[in-house]
Design an enzyme around this catalytic site. Structure first.
Site, PDB file in Angstrom:
ATOM      1  N   ARG A   2      -5.889  -4.354  -9.433  1.00  0.00           N
ATOM      2  CA  ARG A   2      -5.555  -5.774  -9.358  1.00  0.00           C
ATOM      3  C   ARG A   2      -4.734  -6.216 -10.585  1.00  0.00           C
ATOM      4  NH1 ARG A   2      -8.881 -10.227 -11.445  1.00  0.00           N
ATOM      5  NH2 ARG A   2     -10.603  -8.799 -11.575  1.00  0.00           N
ATOM      6  N   ARG A   6       0.379  -8.716 -13.230  1.00  0.00           N
ATOM      7  CA  ARG A   6       0.304 -10.110 -13.665  1.00  0.00           C
ATOM      8  C   ARG A   6       0.700 -10.367 -15.114  1.00  0.00           C
ATOM      9  NH1 ARG A   6      -5.863 -12.397 -13.976  1.00  0.00           N
ATOM     10  NH2 ARG A   6      -6.774 -10.724 -15.178  1.00  0.00           N
ATOM     11  N   ARG A  15       6.002 -15.894  -9.945  1.00  0.00           N
ATOM     12  CA  ARG A  15       4.819 -16.727  -9.733  1.00  0.00           C
ATOM     13  C   ARG A  15       5.039 -18.194 -10.070  1.00  0.00           C
ATOM     14  NH1 ARG A  15       1.272 -18.264  -8.612  1.00  0.00           N
ATOM     15  NH2 ARG A  15      -0.646 -17.865  -9.741  1.00  0.00           N
ATOM     16  N   ASP A  51      -4.179  -9.373  -1.587  1.00  0.00           N
ATOM     17  CA  ASP A  51      -5.429  -9.720  -2.250  1.00  0.00           C
ATOM     18  C   ASP A  51      -6.556  -9.367  -1.294  1.00  0.00           C
ATOM     19  OD1 ASP A  51      -6.464 -11.337  -4.782  1.00  0.00           O
ATOM     20  OD2 ASP A  51      -7.760 -11.792  -3.083  1.00  0.00           O
ATOM     21  N   TYR A 128     -17.845 -13.336  -2.252  1.00  0.00           N
ATOM     22  CA  TYR A 128     -16.969 -14.518  -2.318  1.00  0.00           C
ATOM     23  C   TYR A 128     -17.275 -15.491  -1.186  1.00  0.00           C
ATOM     24  CZ  TYR A 128     -13.995 -12.496  -5.934  1.00  0.00           C
ATOM     25  OH  TYR A 128     -13.528 -11.993  -7.099  1.00  0.00           O
TER      26      TYR A 128
HETATM   27  O1  CP3 Z   1      -2.230  -5.467  -9.181  1.00  0.00           O
HETATM   28  C1  CP3 Z   1      -1.554  -6.045  -8.367  1.00  0.00           C
HETATM   29  O2  CP3 Z   1      -0.668  -6.848  -8.703  1.00  0.00           O
HETATM   30  C2  CP3 Z   1      -1.779  -5.709  -6.901  1.00  0.00           C
HETATM   31  C3  CP3 Z   1      -2.233  -6.784  -6.075  1.00  0.00           C
HETATM   32  C4  CP3 Z   1      -3.684  -7.247  -6.061  1.00  0.00           C
HETATM   33  C5  CP3 Z   1      -4.056  -8.620  -6.166  1.00  0.00           C
HETATM   34  N1  CP3 Z   1      -5.408  -8.704  -5.933  1.00  0.00           N
HETATM   35  C6  CP3 Z   1      -3.155  -9.808  -6.385  1.00  0.00           C
HETATM   36  C7  CP3 Z   1      -3.684 -10.867  -7.283  1.00  0.00           C
HETATM   37  C8  CP3 Z   1      -4.835  -6.490  -5.844  1.00  0.00           C
HETATM   38  C9  CP3 Z   1      -4.986  -4.981  -5.715  1.00  0.00           C
HETATM   39  C10 CP3 Z   1      -5.934  -7.425  -5.764  1.00  0.00           C
HETATM   40  C11 CP3 Z   1      -7.338  -7.032  -5.456  1.00  0.00           C
HETATM   41  C12 CP3 Z   1      -8.432  -7.967  -5.793  1.00  0.00           C
HETATM   42  N2  CP3 Z   1      -8.437  -9.341  -5.737  1.00  0.00           N
HETATM   43  C13 CP3 Z   1      -9.750  -7.546  -6.151  1.00  0.00           C
HETATM   44  C14 CP3 Z   1     -10.229  -6.113  -6.216  1.00  0.00           C
HETATM   45  C15 CP3 Z   1      -9.850  -5.377  -7.438  1.00  0.00           C
HETATM   46  C16 CP3 Z   1     -10.421  -5.898  -8.724  1.00  0.00           C
HETATM   47  O3  CP3 Z   1      -9.627  -6.140  -9.618  1.00  0.00           O
HETATM   48  O4  CP3 Z   1     -11.640  -6.042  -8.841  1.00  0.00           O
HETATM   49  C17 CP3 Z   1     -10.515  -8.717  -6.371  1.00  0.00           C
HETATM   50  C18 CP3 Z   1     -11.964  -8.782  -6.795  1.00  0.00           C
HETATM   51  C19 CP3 Z   1      -9.678  -9.841  -6.096  1.00  0.00           C
HETATM   52  C20 CP3 Z   1     -10.048 -11.294  -6.126  1.00  0.00           C
HETATM   53  C21 CP3 Z   1      -9.219 -12.017  -7.132  1.00  0.00           C
HETATM   54  N3  CP3 Z   1      -7.923 -12.448  -6.901  1.00  0.00           N
HETATM   55  C22 CP3 Z   1      -9.561 -12.351  -8.464  1.00  0.00           C
HETATM   56  C23 CP3 Z   1     -10.882 -12.091  -9.113  1.00  0.00           C
HETATM   57  C24 CP3 Z   1      -8.423 -12.962  -9.038  1.00  0.00           C
HETATM   58  C25 CP3 Z   1      -8.273 -13.309 -10.500  1.00  0.00           C
HETATM   59  C26 CP3 Z   1      -8.170 -14.592 -11.030  1.00  0.00           C
HETATM   60  C27 CP3 Z   1      -7.618 -14.422 -12.461  1.00  0.00           C
HETATM   61  O5  CP3 Z   1      -6.467 -14.759 -12.659  1.00  0.00           O
HETATM   62  O6  CP3 Z   1      -8.368 -13.918 -13.308  1.00  0.00           O
HETATM   63  C28 CP3 Z   1      -7.426 -13.013  -8.039  1.00  0.00           C
HETATM   64  C29 CP3 Z   1      -6.057 -13.574  -8.169  1.00  0.00           C
HETATM   65  C30 CP3 Z   1      -4.967 -12.543  -8.087  1.00  0.00           C
HETATM   66  N4  CP3 Z   1      -4.786 -11.648  -7.071  1.00  0.00           N
HETATM   67  C31 CP3 Z   1      -3.941 -12.337  -9.033  1.00  0.00           C
HETATM   68  C32 CP3 Z   1      -3.117 -11.307  -8.517  1.00  0.00           C
HETATM   69  C33 CP3 Z   1      -1.859 -10.710  -9.104  1.00  0.00           C
HETATM   70  C34 CP3 Z   1      -3.885 -13.126 -10.330  1.00  0.00           C
HETATM   71  C35 CP3 Z   1      -2.704 -13.462 -11.020  1.00  0.00           C
HETATM   72  C36 CP3 Z   1      -1.872 -14.549 -10.435  1.00  0.00           C
HETATM   73  O7  CP3 Z   1      -2.360 -15.691 -10.294  1.00  0.00           O
HETATM   74  O8  CP3 Z   1      -0.703 -14.247 -10.189  1.00  0.00           O
END
Ligand code: CP3
Length: 325
Positions: A2, A6, A15, A51, A128
């Protein structure tokens, strides 16, 4: 992992104009963002930009992804009725943009590196859906699990079924490996993992075994039940930094591959320190085949792109196949 992208200024620029879910629903933009870490950092694989909550919209759940928080559910699922009302995902009809984006990324990458597709594991998605937003305590999840096990099983079965279909569709569209993200499963006791979670992750991983595509099983905080996670299935297991990688691999058995282990906070240390953390992992692995160098969890938003690029270079230099033979 994930947020591989970013911390990249190039991603942040995209973004500023588009939300995470909007990027996912625009195949051209999604393909461009997916390829960014490969082009800018030289990593050895691409992971689809999506996501874990994206397909859940397709099951009829309204949600948003909020800056700095993560997924937020409009009406959390806390009773039998709302669990039963979840629709089964039909990937071609509900998330056609993901499948289109996969085909575009495959063209863009042109065989240079493999493409990883993914889904959330039933427990992490359920957490979630029930809590409604990220949590530290998982009290609502556990309370439903203990007090209303029938509803819990209805929910987990639906998620397992839909995520199997989702991953199969991604394989059909061309991904080279799939990753099942059970990011928050480490909040459970080993007994609860076995009783309430293992059978559902196992169902998905078993369904995928026939595809012949490598299956990566991801979790964090799982050092107390690695053996149970292995029983749930997978070809590659992700371990976090709370256990030395050689100890984890010995417990998992050498018939499976391992990834992970570097603490994402290592990216905040100075480059010399970062390299010594990475070198320690390589030393413990000792060149054994089946090791994928990776972080134990997602990139922190304040990781420096320069440090990540240095790390990739260092790993490539220190683990050349010819040197290991
Ligand atoms: O790495 C990448 O860019 C690939 C894409 C990806 C995203 N989410 C996009 C995203 C992947 C592989 C995920 C998986 C994901 N999403 C997981 C499983 C993997 C892990 O890291 O545990 C989980 C638990 C999520 C749920 C989620 N989505 C969380 C906890 C958050 C974070 C909030 C934060 O900013 O701390 C997100 C948002 C998210 N999904 C972002 C991205 C690139 C955050 C950055 C943004 O806002 O652009």
């Amino acid at each position: 992992m994930r947020q591989a992208g970013r911390f990249l200024p190039e991603y942040r620029r995209v973004r500023q104009k588009h939300g995470v879910l909007a990027i996912c629903k625009d195949p051209e933009l999604c393909a461009k963002v997916t390829a960014m870490p490969v082009e800018l950092l030289g990593v050895d694989a691409a992971i689809m930009f999506a996501d874990i909550m994206l397909p859940i919209e397709g099951m009829g759940v309204k949600l948003t992804i909020e800056e700095g928080i993560g997924p937020v559910i409009e009406e959390p699922i806390r009773d039998r009725r709302s669990a039963s009302n979840l629709e089964k995902l039909d990937p071609a009809a509900d998330v056609p943009f993901v499948l289109d984006a996969i085909r575009l990324v495959k063209k863009l990458l042109d065989g240079r590196v493999p493409l990883i597709g993914f889904s959330g594991a039933p427990f992490t998605i359920a957490s979630y859906l029930i809590e409604g937003r990220p949590t530290r305590d998982f009290d609502k999840v556990k309370s439903l699990m203990y007090r209303d096990p029938k509803t819990w099983h209805v929910l987990m079965e639906k998620l397992a079924d839909s995520m199997s279909a989702y991953l199969q569709a991604q394989i059909g569209a061309g991904v080279d490996a799939v990753q099942l993200f059970d990011s928050w499963v480490g909040c459970l006791s080993p007994q609860d993992y076995r009783n309430y979670v293992l059978p559902y992750s196992q169902l998905i991983l078993k369904n995928l075994a026939r595809s012949g595509v490598p299956r990566i099983h991801f979790g964090t905080g799982t050092s107390n039940f690695l053996e149970d996670m292995k029983e749930a299935g997978g070809d590659v297991f992700s371990v976090d930094w709370r256990i030395p990688i050689d100890v984890a691999w010995r417990r998992l058995g050498y018939d499976v591959a391992v990834q992970g282990n570097l603490d994402p906070a290592a990216m905040l240390a100075d480059i010399g320190q970062l390299k010594s953390f990475a070198a320690d992992i390589l030393r413990r692995v000792g060149g054994r085949s089946g090791h994928i160098f990776n972080l134990g969890h997602g990139m922190l938003p304040n990781a420096s792109a320069e440090a990540v690029a240095e790390l990739v270079k260092f790993i490539h230099e220190s683990s050349r196949l010819s040197d290991l033979r």
